[in-house]
Design a protein around this motif. Sequence first.
Motif, PDB file in Angstrom:
ATOM      1  N   GLN A  74       0.840  -1.260   0.118  1.00  0.00           N
ATOM      2  CA  GLN A  74      -0.063  -0.037   0.091  1.00  0.00           C
ATOM      3  C   GLN A  74       0.902   1.196  -0.016  1.00  0.00           C
ATOM      4  O   GLN A  74       0.657   2.119  -0.869  1.00  0.00           O
ATOM      5  CB  GLN A  74      -0.940   0.094   1.119  1.00  0.00           C
ATOM      6  N   GLU A  80      -4.630  -0.786  -2.991  1.00  0.00           N
ATOM      7  CA  GLU A  80      -5.611  -0.041  -2.122  1.00  0.00           C
ATOM      8  C   GLU A  80      -6.281  -0.994  -1.103  1.00  0.00           C
ATOM      9  O   GLU A  80      -6.437  -1.846  -1.459  1.00  0.00           O
ATOM     10  CB  GLU A  80      -6.448   0.809  -2.782  1.00  0.00           C
ATOM     11  N   THR A  96      -3.669  -1.013  -7.510  1.00  0.00           N
ATOM     12  CA  THR A  96      -4.132   0.468  -8.168  1.00  0.00           C
ATOM     13  C   THR A  96      -3.641   0.209  -9.668  1.00  0.00           C
ATOM     14  O   THR A  96      -3.365  -0.782 -10.249  1.00  0.00           O
ATOM     15  CB  THR A  96      -3.001   1.299  -7.329  1.00  0.00           C
TER      16      THR A  96
END
Length: 157
Positions: A74, A80, A96
């Motif tokens: 992350q 995410e 992402t």
Amino acid sequence: MPFSPDTSAGYLINDLARRFAAALQAQIKPMGLSTGVFPIMVQLWEKDGLTQAELVRLVGIEQATMANTLARMQRDGLIERRRSDADGRVQENRLTEKGKGLHVPAIEAALAVNKSALSGLSPEERDQFLGLLSKAIQTFDSEEQLQRSPRVQLPTD
């Protein structure tokens, strides 16, 4: 029978795995990936939105290690973490755009490492080798086999 690294399946497989990991690491490090992250990314490329518990089961690493790895992923902009619409108690791990964009080059790198590592085998030998590895893995996965496994007795003082 005395132990010998040359005849120990575990030793040889571990040595091969270490070599595979080093070769893969050299290929994917410039992409911002590591061999610790790669199996998680593979699972998320196959099915985005997996929970931490699902990833632990699929990848086969400890819960705490997975939590730390997901936090780094992350931080690095690969995933995410969001509350699930279906169950607000769990977080889904979603790729992402950066994470999605690494799919093709990272898989190509892994395929190249595999091709190189197995280049000394004929197509028939490669198929047999992969089949035997899969069979050994299935043996470990068999609950019946685990129950029959002899237990090592440690010396007591």
